[in-house]
Design a protein around this motif. Structure first.
Motif, PDB file in Angstrom:
ATOM      1  N   GLY A  21       0.820  -1.205   0.000  1.00  0.00           N
ATOM      2  CA  GLY A  21       0.000   0.000   0.000  1.00  0.00           C
ATOM      3  C   GLY A  21       0.853   1.254   0.000  1.00  0.00           C
ATOM      4  N   TRP A  22       0.234   2.370  -0.456  1.00  0.00           N
ATOM      5  CA  TRP A  22       1.020   3.586  -0.649  1.00  0.00           C
ATOM      6  C   TRP A  22       1.487   4.204   0.667  1.00  0.00           C
ATOM      7  N   ARG A  23       0.698   4.076   1.738  1.00  0.00           N
ATOM      8  CA  ARG A  23       1.116   4.647   3.013  1.00  0.00           C
ATOM      9  C   ARG A  23       2.363   3.948   3.535  1.00  0.00           C
ATOM     10  N   THR A  24       2.350   2.630   3.483  1.00  0.00           N
ATOM     11  CA  THR A  24       3.523   1.867   3.924  1.00  0.00           C
ATOM     12  C   THR A  24       4.732   2.188   3.052  1.00  0.00           C
ATOM     13  N   ALA A  25       4.500   2.274   1.744  1.00  0.00           N
ATOM     14  CA  ALA A  25       5.595   2.565   0.819  1.00  0.00           C
ATOM     15  C   ALA A  25       6.178   3.955   1.078  1.00  0.00           C
ATOM     16  N   ALA A  26       5.299   4.940   1.304  1.00  0.00           N
ATOM     17  CA  ALA A  26       5.777   6.296   1.541  1.00  0.00           C
ATOM     18  C   ALA A  26       6.565   6.393   2.844  1.00  0.00           C
ATOM     19  N   ALA A  27       6.056   5.747   3.891  1.00  0.00           N
ATOM     20  CA  ALA A  27       6.740   5.781   5.183  1.00  0.00           C
ATOM     21  C   ALA A  27       8.102   5.094   5.093  1.00  0.00           C
TER      22      ALA A  27
END
Length: 349
Positions: free
Chosen positions: A68-74
């Motif tokens: 997911g994008w949140r995990t990837a961004a973090a």
């Protein structure tokens, strides 16, 4: 200015990491006091961990981008901060893609070196862009070497040093101890469908090998290669051992180091075997031996003669006509020559 902290960015894939090993050793020769860190995908980090020319590794978790994008961004933010903390003064990007370019920028290093023809905009991350006008005609190892030359580290020989872990060597020794020699490592799998020489071809060539030289076919690769390995084994009469999906990277390296030759598609294990000095023979269908053949064994990369050969396409619209063209007869001479050499050495030992 002599660099004190160097980052070598070459995250993947297995064969490409192996092809970059000479650059690492060149950097150590040129800058013996420098701290050298290799930024590498976590999946391949066990292969180079403990390399005598390496100070440390910085593993990159590519799997975080599938959560997911949140995990990837973090994760990206944390990894960028980690790159910055390295306080590198020289960064070499051997990957030349968007992700490695962003890693290069994230280091904040004053000297950032990469290829002038790097793709996906990665070249804009570099303070020095190294042109390779003959990139389409030279081997990947020699292309990476141009970066070593650009930073003043290309004077010595190209050395492949693969660190072998003692526990993996012990495991391989026990696993292979009672098998008849010569031990021929066989890699029937490949990620690209267009690289997968048919199991029937492998079986025919290995039958001929065992009829003339005896020995054992040792199948290597990932778990996804097991069905193809089993299909090939079904066509053999001699001894076999299926290790597909059963080895760690250090164990794979130890097994290949213990084998006498390798027959494989154009995949990571082939290039690892070549780096270990094992004679290699491989069919080349959609890729070109001049660019990605087993380095040091030019006769071992046997190419198709069909017009679309070496197209670097992962899917084929022409029914993989190269498989019919590239017969076992074409690969037999270099394989027989390698095993003849093994037989002569064995008799004189």
């Amino acid at each position: 200015m002599t660099p004190e902290r160097i980052a070598l960015i070459k995250p993947s894939a297995l064969g490409d990491v192996v092809h970059a090993l000479p650059v690492l050793s060149a950097l150590r020769r040129a800058f013996p006091a420098a701290r050298i860190t290799w930024v590498v995908n976590a999946a391949y980090e066990p292969l180079i961990a403990g390399h005598p020319d390496l100070t440390d590794t910085l593993p990159f978790d590519r799997g975080a981008f599938r959560k997911g994008w949140r995990t990837a961004a973090a994760y990206s933010a944390r990894f960028a901060a980690e790159l910055r903390r390295g306080r590198f003064d020289l960064v070499l990007d051997l990957q030349g893609l968007l992700r490695s370019g962003l890693m290069t920028l994230a280091t904040g290093a004053r000297r950032r070196v990469g290829f002038a023809n790097a793709r996906e905009g990665a070249r804009y991350a570099y303070t020095r862009r190294v042109p390779v006008p003959d990139a389409e005609h030279i081997h990947a190892v020699d292309r990476y070497w141009r970066i070593a030359e650009a930073v003043g580290a290309g004077d010595g020989p190209k050395c492949f040093h693969v660190p072998l872990k003692p526990d993996a060597v012990s495991w391989a020794g026990t696993t292979l101890a009672r098998l008849p020699r010569p031990l021929v490592a066989v890699g029937v799998g490949a990620r690209w469908v267009t690289k997968r020489w048919p199991p029937a071809h492998f079986a025919e060539l290995m039958r001929r090998t065992q009829d003339q030289f005896g020995g054992t076919a040792v199948f290597v690769g990932g778990g996804e290669d097991t069905p193809m390995a089993q299909e090939t084994i079904g066509g053999l009469r001699g001894p076999t051992l299926d290790l597909t999906g059963r080895t760690s990277l250090p164990q794979l390296a130890a097994v290949l180091a213990a084998c006498d030759a390798m027959l494989s598609n154009d995949t990571g294990p082939l290039h690892l075997a070549a780096a270990l000095g094992r004679p290699c023979v491989a069919p080349y269908t959609c890729t070109r031996a001049a660019k990605h053949g087993p380095y040091g064994f030019p006769a071992g990369g046997v190419e198709t003669t069909v017009p679309c050969g070496g197209s670097y396409l992962k899917a084929c619209q022409r029914g993989t006509i190269c498989f019919a063209d590239l017969t076992p007869d074409r690969l037999w001479p270099p394989l027989a020559e390698a095993l003849d050499a093994w037989a002569r050495t064995s008799r004189s030992a």
